[in-house]
Design a protein around this motif. Sequence first.
Motif, PDB file in Angstrom:
ATOM      1  N   ILE A 166      17.191  35.869  27.503  1.00 15.25           N
ATOM      2  CA  ILE A 166      18.020  36.792  27.971  1.00 15.25           C
ATOM      3  C   ILE A 166      18.418  36.056  29.474  1.00 15.25           C
ATOM      4  O   ILE A 166      17.625  35.188  29.544  1.00 15.25           O
ATOM      5  CB  ILE A 166      17.287  38.698  28.938  1.00 15.25           C
ATOM      6  N   LEU A 167      19.182  36.114  29.988  1.00 13.49           N
ATOM      7  CA  LEU A 167      20.591  35.709  30.460  1.00 13.49           C
ATOM      8  C   LEU A 167      19.641  37.622  31.908  1.00 13.49           C
ATOM      9  O   LEU A 167      20.506  38.141  31.020  1.00 13.49           O
ATOM     10  CB  LEU A 167      22.048  35.514  30.683  1.00 13.49           C
ATOM     11  N   LEU A 168      20.013  36.945  33.003  1.00 15.68           N
ATOM     12  CA  LEU A 168      19.442  38.324  34.334  1.00 15.68           C
ATOM     13  C   LEU A 168      20.884  38.263  35.313  1.00 15.68           C
ATOM     14  O   LEU A 168      20.196  36.314  35.654  1.00 15.68           O
ATOM     15  CB  LEU A 168      18.350  38.688  34.479  1.00 15.68           C
ATOM     16  N   ILE A 169      20.760  38.950  35.701  1.00 13.59           N
ATOM     17  CA  ILE A 169      21.794  38.959  37.037  1.00 13.59           C
ATOM     18  C   ILE A 169      21.294  39.742  38.169  1.00 13.59           C
ATOM     19  O   ILE A 169      21.548  41.040  37.777  1.00 13.59           O
ATOM     20  CB  ILE A 169      23.301  38.878  37.411  1.00 13.59           C
ATOM     21  N   GLU A 170      20.866  39.326  38.823  1.00 11.69           N
ATOM     22  CA  GLU A 170      19.911  40.331  39.631  1.00 11.69           C
ATOM     23  C   GLU A 170      20.265  40.018  41.172  1.00 11.69           C
ATOM     24  O   GLU A 170      20.517  39.188  41.487  1.00 11.69           O
ATOM     25  CB  GLU A 170      18.997  40.145  40.183  1.00 11.69           C
TER      26      GLU A 170
ATOM     27  N   GLU B 146      19.074  48.104  43.688  1.00 13.66           N
ATOM     28  CA  GLU B 146      19.678  47.158  43.128  1.00 13.66           C
ATOM     29  C   GLU B 146      20.025  47.484  41.168  1.00 13.66           C
ATOM     30  O   GLU B 146      19.611  48.251  40.551  1.00 13.66           O
ATOM     31  CB  GLU B 146      18.846  45.933  43.033  1.00 13.66           C
ATOM     32  N   ASP B 147      21.215  46.962  40.838  1.00 11.56           N
ATOM     33  CA  ASP B 147      21.800  47.325  39.477  1.00 11.56           C
ATOM     34  C   ASP B 147      21.247  46.363  39.198  1.00 11.56           C
ATOM     35  O   ASP B 147      20.854  44.488  39.889  1.00 11.56           O
ATOM     36  CB  ASP B 147      23.122  46.806  39.458  1.00 11.56           C
TER      37      ASP B 147
ATOM     38  N   GLY C 211      21.865  42.574  20.818  1.00  9.54           N
ATOM     39  CA  GLY C 211      22.077  41.286  20.064  1.00  9.54           C
ATOM     40  C   GLY C 211      22.816  40.253  20.682  1.00  9.54           C
ATOM     41  O   GLY C 211      23.108  40.486  22.398  1.00  9.54           O
ATOM     42  N   ALA C 212      22.842  39.150  20.270  1.00  5.83           N
ATOM     43  CA  ALA C 212      23.161  37.889  21.001  1.00  5.83           C
ATOM     44  C   ALA C 212      24.394  38.042  21.627  1.00  5.83           C
ATOM     45  O   ALA C 212      25.021  38.935  20.704  1.00  5.83           O
ATOM     46  CB  ALA C 212      22.880  36.979  20.407  1.00  5.83           C
ATOM     47  N   GLY C 213      24.767  37.749  22.938  1.00  5.95           N
ATOM     48  CA  GLY C 213      26.242  38.005  23.296  1.00  5.95           C
ATOM     49  C   GLY C 213      26.300  39.036  23.944  1.00  5.95           C
ATOM     50  O   GLY C 213      27.169  39.081  24.173  1.00  5.95           O
ATOM     51  N   GLU C 214      25.126  40.514  23.918  1.00  5.12           N
ATOM     52  CA  GLU C 214      26.392  41.310  24.726  1.00  5.12           C
ATOM     53  C   GLU C 214      25.115  41.835  25.333  1.00  5.12           C
ATOM     54  O   GLU C 214      24.022  41.060  25.759  1.00  5.12           O
ATOM     55  CB  GLU C 214      25.361  43.080  23.551  1.00  5.12           C
ATOM     56  N   LEU C 215      25.689  42.685  26.745  1.00  3.02           N
ATOM     57  CA  LEU C 215      25.245  42.342  28.368  1.00  3.02           C
ATOM     58  C   LEU C 215      25.624  44.146  28.179  1.00  3.02           C
ATOM     59  O   LEU C 215      25.525  44.993  27.302  1.00  3.02           O
ATOM     60  CB  LEU C 215      25.367  41.570  29.232  1.00  3.02           C
ATOM     61  N   PHE C 216      24.657  44.378  28.969  1.00  5.22           N
ATOM     62  CA  PHE C 216      23.787  45.698  29.422  1.00  5.22           C
ATOM     63  C   PHE C 216      23.268  45.644  30.595  1.00  5.22           C
ATOM     64  O   PHE C 216      23.016  44.145  31.289  1.00  5.22           O
ATOM     65  CB  PHE C 216      23.052  46.290  28.993  1.00  5.22           C
ATOM     66  N   VAL C 217      24.387  46.345  31.608  1.00 11.46           N
ATOM     67  CA  VAL C 217      23.695  46.943  32.953  1.00 11.46           C
ATOM     68  C   VAL C 217      22.793  48.214  33.587  1.00 11.46           C
ATOM     69  O   VAL C 217      23.318  48.921  32.777  1.00 11.46           O
ATOM     70  CB  VAL C 217      25.032  46.696  33.982  1.00 11.46           C
ATOM     71  N   VAL C 218      21.639  47.723  34.250  1.00 11.57           N
ATOM     72  CA  VAL C 218      20.640  48.979  34.601  1.00 11.57           C
ATOM     73  C   VAL C 218      21.381  49.233  35.567  1.00 11.57           C
ATOM     74  O   VAL C 218      20.638  48.744  36.643  1.00 11.57           O
ATOM     75  CB  VAL C 218      19.080  49.269  34.324  1.00 11.57           C
TER      76      VAL C 218
END
Length: 124
Positions: A94-98, A48-49, A71-78
């Motif tokens: 933080i907000l996570l989508i999994e 899973e990403d 920083g606030a408002g930025e996102l990254f996908v591992v």
Amino acid sequence: MSSVTSPAQIAATLTELWSPRVIAEVDDAYIKVARVHGTLAWHSHADEDELFMVLKGRLAIEMEDRTVELGAGELFVVPKGVRHNPVANEECHILLIERKSTRHTGDVVTDKTRSLDEQLRPVA
């Protein structure tokens, strides 16, 4: 029927660190928020990403070949299979989508690891 939700407001009410809470679901994914400070654990998710978005504060995501600073408002996908370690030197929301199949700390278990049942507990 869906209802309007404020991830930032919900994250601000959390009292436990590194304990994601599910606030919504979309198809086969959970939307989660968490309040974090310090280090989680080196881990990976083989299949899973994992999307991280900072709602408040700053988050570093250490990986074996680099560190990403958000920083606030930025996102990254591992990407799936990439060992990573989230670190917040100060309190961060933080907000996570999994995917629903994603285990909190992959195949690593620590005192910070939370089961899916714990993550699905109602938010006060």
